[in-house]
Design a protein around this motif. Structure first.
Motif, mmCIF file in Angstrom:
data_model
loop_
_atom_site.group_PDB
_atom_site.id
_atom_site.type_symbol
_atom_site.label_atom_id
_atom_site.label_comp_id
_atom_site.label_asym_id
_atom_site.label_seq_id
_atom_site.Cartn_x
_atom_site.Cartn_y
_atom_site.Cartn_z
ATOM 1 N N VAL A 94 50.590 -28.574 39.162
ATOM 2 C CA VAL A 94 49.234 -28.941 39.592
ATOM 3 C C VAL A 94 49.170 -29.005 41.113
ATOM 4 C CG1 VAL A 94 47.563 -30.853 39.651
ATOM 5 C CG2 VAL A 94 48.568 -30.136 37.462
ATOM 6 N N LEU A 95 50.166 -29.601 41.713
ATOM 7 C CA LEU A 95 50.171 -29.760 43.169
ATOM 8 C C LEU A 95 50.392 -28.426 43.885
ATOM 9 C CD1 LEU A 95 52.062 -33.137 43.329
ATOM 10 C CD2 LEU A 95 49.655 -32.747 43.843
ATOM 11 N N ARG A 96 51.269 -27.603 43.366
ATOM 12 C CA ARG A 96 51.496 -26.284 43.981
ATOM 13 C C ARG A 96 50.228 -25.443 43.891
ATOM 14 N NH1 ARG A 96 55.635 -23.002 41.902
ATOM 15 N NH2 ARG A 96 55.840 -22.056 43.956
ATOM 16 N N GLU A 97 49.544 -25.506 42.740
ATOM 17 C CA GLU A 97 48.287 -24.771 42.579
ATOM 18 C C GLU A 97 47.232 -25.255 43.579
ATOM 19 O OE1 GLU A 97 47.157 -25.365 38.488
ATOM 20 O OE2 GLU A 97 48.946 -24.333 37.764
ATOM 21 N N ALA A 98 47.329 -26.532 43.960
ATOM 22 C CA ALA A 98 46.369 -27.108 44.907
ATOM 23 C C ALA A 98 46.726 -26.794 46.353
ATOM 24 C CB ALA A 98 46.293 -28.623 44.708
#
Length: 184
Positions: A94-98
């Motif tokens: 989720v964080l990498r996608e953000a």
């Protein structure tokens, strides 16, 4: 191990057929507790990243609260099973996608997981009946009022509150706000 064997109606030695050590048993228990937690993130695009991270943290807390001393069991293990790794992978994903870097995403995983487990550990300890330990609201109230702690006295209603969801949500909001500031 003997108490577990007694509860299952088997000899303690029979458990060692499945788990070489008590730590192996606890790790298996921790892994089982967090089954399905990774699903809380939902699919990519299902809310902004902070909502998805919050859902993961809340799901981890709920999974640990569903078991007596769940946080204590989980905190004492370093499971590398699919449930634990699935949770970690979901949160980091989720964080990498953000747009967070790999290092930031990994450190955020530690921060969110450690906060959630630590908070839940304290929550479960405070709710343990008859413990009388330092988390007991009455003990804290007496200690603060017996001394000269004006700032603590002013905040006693919050410090002794058993609204652990409010405490958790406050800390989670601080973490997410800090991550938002880092992202800018």
């Amino acid at each position: 191990m003997r108490r577990l064997a007694d509860a299952l109606g088997v000899q303690a030695g029979a458990l060692y057929r499945y788990f070489a050590t008590k730590q192996d048993l606890l790790t298996a228990m921790a892994e089982r507790m967090v089954g399905g937690v990774a699903d809380a993130a939902g699919p990519a695009g299902d809310g902004d990243w902070s909502q998805r991270v919050a859902r993961l943290a809340r799901a981890l807390r709920a999974a640990l609260l569903a078991h007596r001393d769940g946080a204590r069991v989980f905190a004492g293990t370093h499971s590398t099973g699919p449930n634990t790794l699935g949770f970690a992978d979901s949160l980091v994903g989720v964080l990498r996608e953000a747009g967070f870097g790999d290092g930031e995403a990994a450190r955020a995983l530690y921060s969110v997981a450690n906060f959630t487990v630590g908070h839940t550990l304290e929550e479960q300890a405070a709710l343990r009946p008859g413990d009388g330990g330092p988390t007991d609201a009455g003990v804290l109230h007496e200690a603060v009022m017996a001394g000269t702690y004006p700032h603590l006295a002013a905040t006693l209603p919050t410090l002794t509150s058993t609204d652990f969801t409010a405490h958790f949500e406050f800390g989670l909001r601080l973490l997410l706000d800090g991550l938002r500031a880092l992202q800018r």
